[in-house]
Design a protein around this motif. Sequence first.
Motif, PDB file in Angstrom:
ATOM      1  N   MET A  49     -13.592  -9.616  -3.314  1.00 17.49           N
ATOM      2  CA  MET A  49     -13.346 -11.009  -3.724  1.00 17.49           C
ATOM      3  C   MET A  49     -12.351 -11.660  -2.777  1.00 17.49           C
TER       4      MET A  49
ATOM      5  N   GLY B 291      -9.480 -11.049  -8.285  1.00 21.85           N
ATOM      6  CA  GLY B 291      -8.533 -10.255  -7.486  1.00 21.85           C
ATOM      7  C   GLY B 291      -7.105 -10.663  -7.808  1.00 21.85           C
ATOM      8  N   HIS B 292      -6.851 -11.992  -7.797  1.00 22.67           N
ATOM      9  CA  HIS B 292      -5.516 -12.489  -8.151  1.00 22.67           C
ATOM     10  C   HIS B 292      -5.170 -12.114  -9.605  1.00 22.67           C
TER      11      HIS B 292
ATOM     12  N   PHE C  43       0.850  -7.264  -4.735  1.00 17.46           N
ATOM     13  CA  PHE C  43      -0.019  -7.603  -3.610  1.00 17.46           C
ATOM     14  C   PHE C  43      -1.309  -6.798  -3.725  1.00 17.46           C
ATOM     15  N   GLY C  44      -2.365  -7.286  -3.062  1.00 15.14           N
ATOM     16  CA  GLY C  44      -3.665  -6.624  -3.150  1.00 15.14           C
ATOM     17  C   GLY C  44      -3.935  -5.724  -1.950  1.00 15.14           C
TER      18      GLY C  44
ATOM     19  N   LYS D 156      -6.663  -5.307  -0.735  1.00 16.92           N
ATOM     20  CA  LYS D 156      -7.675  -5.977   0.093  1.00 16.92           C
ATOM     21  C   LYS D 156      -7.058  -6.409   1.428  1.00 16.92           C
ATOM     22  N   ASP D 157      -5.823  -6.881   1.378  1.00  9.51           N
ATOM     23  CA  ASP D 157      -5.108  -7.251   2.601  1.00  9.51           C
ATOM     24  C   ASP D 157      -4.163  -6.098   2.945  1.00  9.51           C
TER      25      ASP D 157
ATOM     26  N   GLN E 289      -1.305  -6.553   5.429  1.00  9.88           N
ATOM     27  CA  GLN E 289      -0.286  -7.439   4.842  1.00  9.88           C
ATOM     28  C   GLN E 289       0.624  -6.653   3.882  1.00  9.88           C
TER      29      GLN E 289
ATOM     30  N   HIS F  95      -9.149 -16.086  -8.219  1.00 10.90           N
ATOM     31  CA  HIS F  95     -10.309 -15.270  -8.599  1.00 10.90           C
ATOM     32  C   HIS F  95      -9.811 -13.985  -9.277  1.00 10.90           C
TER      33      HIS F  95
ATOM     34  N   PRO G  69       2.374 -13.800  -5.558  1.00 13.40           N
ATOM     35  CA  PRO G  69       2.207 -14.901  -4.593  1.00 13.40           C
ATOM     36  C   PRO G  69       0.738 -15.083  -4.222  1.00 13.40           C
ATOM     37  N   THR G  70       0.260 -16.328  -4.215  1.00 12.77           N
ATOM     38  CA  THR G  70      -1.143 -16.594  -3.852  1.00 12.77           C
ATOM     39  C   THR G  70      -1.247 -17.907  -3.064  1.00 12.77           C
ATOM     40  N   MET G  71      -2.425 -18.096  -2.486  1.00 16.18           N
ATOM     41  CA  MET G  71      -2.727 -19.394  -1.873  1.00 16.18           C
ATOM     42  C   MET G  71      -3.704 -20.170  -2.763  1.00 16.18           C
TER      43      MET G  71
ATOM     44  N   LEU H 192      -3.807  -8.754 -10.437  1.00 13.25           N
ATOM     45  CA  LEU H 192      -2.359  -8.608 -10.154  1.00 13.25           C
ATOM     46  C   LEU H 192      -1.542  -9.166 -11.328  1.00 13.25           C
TER      47      LEU H 192
ATOM     48  N   PRO I 232      -5.491  -2.127  -6.359  1.00 13.43           N
ATOM     49  CA  PRO I 232      -6.797  -1.953  -5.722  1.00 13.43           C
ATOM     50  C   PRO I 232      -7.575  -3.258  -5.510  1.00 13.43           C
ATOM     51  N   THR I 233      -8.470  -3.218  -4.554  1.00 11.62           N
ATOM     52  CA  THR I 233      -9.336  -4.363  -4.244  1.00 11.62           C
ATOM     53  C   THR I 233     -10.340  -4.590  -5.369  1.00 11.62           C
ATOM     54  N   VAL I 234     -10.432  -5.823  -5.814  1.00 15.42           N
ATOM     55  CA  VAL I 234     -11.436  -6.171  -6.827  1.00 15.42           C
ATOM     56  C   VAL I 234     -12.662  -6.715  -6.091  1.00 15.42           C
TER      57      VAL I 234
END
Length: 281
Positions: free
Chosen positions: A184, A36-37, A146-147, A149-150, A153, A34, A28-30, A40, A174-176
């Motif tokens: 990111m 990071g997405h 999910f990342g 980074k959040d 969440q 980038h 799921p993304t908005m 996943l 992991p966070t990219v």
Amino acid sequence: MIIIKQIKSMSRWAKTQKNKGRTIGFVPTMGYIHEGHLSLVRKAKKDCDRVVMSIFVNPIQFGPKEDFKRYPRDSKRDYRLAKSAGVDLIFYPSTKDMYPDNFLTYVSVTGLTNILCGRSRPDHFKGVTTVVTKLFNIIAPDIAYFGQKDAQQAIVIKKMAEDLNFPIKISVLPTVREGGGLAMSSRNTYLSASERYDALVINRALKSAKRLISSGELNAYMVISHIKKLIKQKKSVRIDYVEVVDMNSLKKINKISGGVLIVIAVFIGKTRLIDNITLKI
Ligand code: AMP
């Protein structure tokens, strides 16, 4: 790559895949895609037979004074990047279909959502858990990605999936980061060149805190003070919060031990950025 906008068509496609014995990985993304997405997506491709990405700027997770209207949107660019990473299907629902006029139902996780980001964004997580519930029901994936980074969440979604018995594995990756260490984020596009430079202090402060802890400082208050001092050197950066919390419960801790999460949220101009690191002591 298939693009589906209708909820019914999305569910039908997912059911057909299931009937053929194929597993579905869901990202799921908005949008404003980038690396990071895409990290996943790549993991989903390894794990599952089909990869679905949703692109939906979810209005109900934004506060009235937040950036819903100006959130970056570029569907052509998103399609190109998603396709090149091997996404099989983009689900691109409309706001009208997701939240028709008579929409009355919300999903909210208590406890974990009134702290950290939930404190400065009161209805944010309710918006996230509601939309993710809807997307889980529409797509019924086997694994959702999910990342880290959040971080809050990811913890909230895991709790929701567990409490509501979703038969879906939640995978957190992991966070990219960009070359300079900035996590990111689609919101990085809001930053001017000088703000982007100043934003590097966030990751620098996290890394410095990690070194401080490795050298034996286990008092969370001292670590938080150290981070705040470093961030305050940048006049354009305003701290929302800096906390050291338990990596599972998100509860504040005094003495650093076990699995901890150091979390930061700042404003640079009008842009709100978050970042974190996990440590196992
Ligand atoms: P967003 O489009 O910002 O809502 O993000 C969609 C998903 O991508 C969420 O699970 C995010 O946590 C994840 N994500 C966003 N940025 C990053 C990043 N830099 N590294 C890893 N995952 C990320």
